[in-house]
Design a protein around this motif. Structure first.
Motif, short mmCIF file in Angstrom:
data_model
loop_
_atom_site.label_atom_id
_atom_site.label_comp_id
_atom_site.label_asym_id
_atom_site.label_seq_id
_atom_site.Cartn_x
_atom_site.Cartn_y
_atom_site.Cartn_z
N SER A 125 20.76 -5.70 -7.74
CA SER A 125 21.95 -6.10 -6.98
C SER A 125 23.00 -5.00 -7.12
CB SER A 125 22.51 -7.41 -7.53
OG SER A 125 23.12 -7.19 -8.80
N PRO A 126 24.00 -4.98 -6.25
CA PRO A 126 25.06 -3.98 -6.39
C PRO A 126 25.76 -4.02 -7.76
CG PRO A 126 25.17 -5.00 -4.23
CD PRO A 126 24.15 -5.77 -5.02
N VAL A 127 25.95 -5.20 -8.29
CA VAL A 127 26.59 -5.33 -9.61
C VAL A 127 25.70 -4.73 -10.69
CG1 VAL A 127 27.37 -6.99 -11.35
CG2 VAL A 127 27.96 -7.34 -8.96
N GLU A 128 24.38 -5.00 -10.61
CA GLU A 128 23.45 -4.43 -11.60
C GLU A 128 23.42 -2.91 -11.49
OE1 GLU A 128 20.04 -7.83 -12.18
OE2 GLU A 128 20.08 -6.75 -10.26
N ARG A 129 23.45 -2.39 -10.28
CA ARG A 129 23.45 -0.93 -10.10
C ARG A 129 24.71 -0.31 -10.72
NH1 ARG A 129 21.39 -0.07 -3.84
NH2 ARG A 129 19.36 -1.04 -4.17
N LEU A 130 25.83 -0.92 -10.43
CA LEU A 130 27.09 -0.40 -10.98
C LEU A 130 27.09 -0.45 -12.51
CD1 LEU A 130 29.93 0.68 -10.44
CD2 LEU A 130 30.72 -1.69 -10.31
N THR A 131 26.60 -1.55 -13.06
CA THR A 131 26.53 -1.69 -14.52
C THR A 131 25.66 -0.60 -15.13
OG1 THR A 131 26.87 -4.07 -14.36
CG2 THR A 131 25.91 -3.25 -16.40
N LEU A 132 24.50 -0.36 -14.53
CA LEU A 132 23.60 0.67 -15.06
C LEU A 132 24.20 2.07 -14.92
CD1 LEU A 132 20.04 -0.52 -14.01
CD2 LEU A 132 20.87 -0.11 -16.31
N GLN A 133 24.88 2.30 -13.80
CA GLN A 133 25.53 3.60 -13.62
C GLN A 133 26.58 3.83 -14.71
OE1 GLN A 133 26.87 3.11 -9.54
NE2 GLN A 133 25.47 4.72 -8.86
N MET A 134 27.37 2.80 -14.97
CA MET A 134 28.48 2.95 -15.91
C MET A 134 28.02 2.95 -17.37
SD MET A 134 31.33 0.62 -13.98
CE MET A 134 32.61 0.97 -15.15
N THR A 135 27.01 2.15 -17.71
CA THR A 135 26.62 2.02 -19.12
C THR A 135 25.54 3.00 -19.55
OG1 THR A 135 25.01 0.28 -18.64
CG2 THR A 135 27.26 -0.41 -19.20
N LYS A 136 24.63 3.36 -18.63
CA LYS A 136 23.49 4.20 -19.01
C LYS A 136 23.35 5.45 -18.16
CE LYS A 136 20.74 0.61 -21.17
NZ LYS A 136 20.67 0.97 -22.55
N ASP A 141 15.14 5.00 -9.89
CA ASP A 141 14.04 4.32 -10.59
C ASP A 141 13.80 4.99 -11.94
OD1 ASP A 141 13.74 2.82 -8.30
OD2 ASP A 141 11.82 3.68 -7.73
N VAL A 142 13.51 4.16 -12.95
CA VAL A 142 13.23 4.65 -14.30
C VAL A 142 12.08 3.83 -14.87
CG1 VAL A 142 14.14 4.91 -16.64
CG2 VAL A 142 15.65 5.26 -14.69
N SER A 143 11.17 4.51 -15.59
CA SER A 143 10.11 3.79 -16.28
C SER A 143 9.81 4.49 -17.60
CB SER A 143 8.83 3.76 -15.43
OG SER A 143 7.81 3.05 -16.11
N ASN A 144 9.82 3.70 -18.66
CA ASN A 144 9.42 4.23 -19.97
C ASN A 144 8.43 3.27 -20.63
OD1 ASN A 144 11.13 2.17 -20.80
ND2 ASN A 144 12.25 3.41 -22.27
#
Length: 162
Positions: A125-136, A141-144
């Protein structure tokens, strides 16, 4: 050996990791997403119960934790395995696992693990994207995924049942 896996998967990675785990286990396994769980599931018919959850906002899923607390007595009589999925480094993710699940249940098993994590940017969601941009600082896409850790977890579970 009757095995039940109870899990939560928000964006599909935990479910993907379970599919890989099932290949390593090679045992018939029933899986139930916690949102589909009802009181009619007879935990007594299972010898082994595996519980898994992603970590979001530094927390394991509350329904998974509620299930553990509600069923402490019966779970304490089972062979158990616990795992988390997360984009965090392995030490941080293991801290989430040890701080989240009931200590008495964690003490009763050697099978505890961290499988890595994965983000599909398009599914957020847009909120999840913003949170990931700001916190991490994540913007794609990322996979570990840690196949070695999943395989070691499966080996621990197999050994537990000997």
């Amino acid at each position: 050996m009757q095995t039940l896996v109870i899990y939560y998967s928000r964006n599909g990675f935990t479910e993907k990791a379970l599919s890989i785990l099932a290949d390593f286990l090679k045992d018939p396994t029933d899986t139930i997403h916690i949102k589909d769980m009802n009181n009619e599931v007879d935990l007594n018919k299972y010898d082994r119960i595996i519980i898994g959850s992603p970590v979001y906002n530094n927390r394991v899923n509350s329904k998974i934790l509620g299930f553990c607390k509600k069923n402490m007595e019966i779970l304490s009589e089972k062979k158990l395995g616990f795992f988390v999925t997360s984009l965090s480094d392995i030490e941080t993710a293991k801290d989430y696992l040890f701080q989240s699940f009931p200590k008495s249940l964690l003490r009763s098993t050697r099978c505890k693990s961290f499988f890595g994590g994965e983000i599909s940017w398009a599914s957020l969601s847009p909120v999840e994207r913003l949170t990931l941009q700001m916190t991490k600082g994540i913007t794609t896409d990322v996979s570990n995924i840690d196949l070695n850790e999943i395989e070691k977890f499966a080996a621990c579970l197999r050994k537990q049942c000997r």
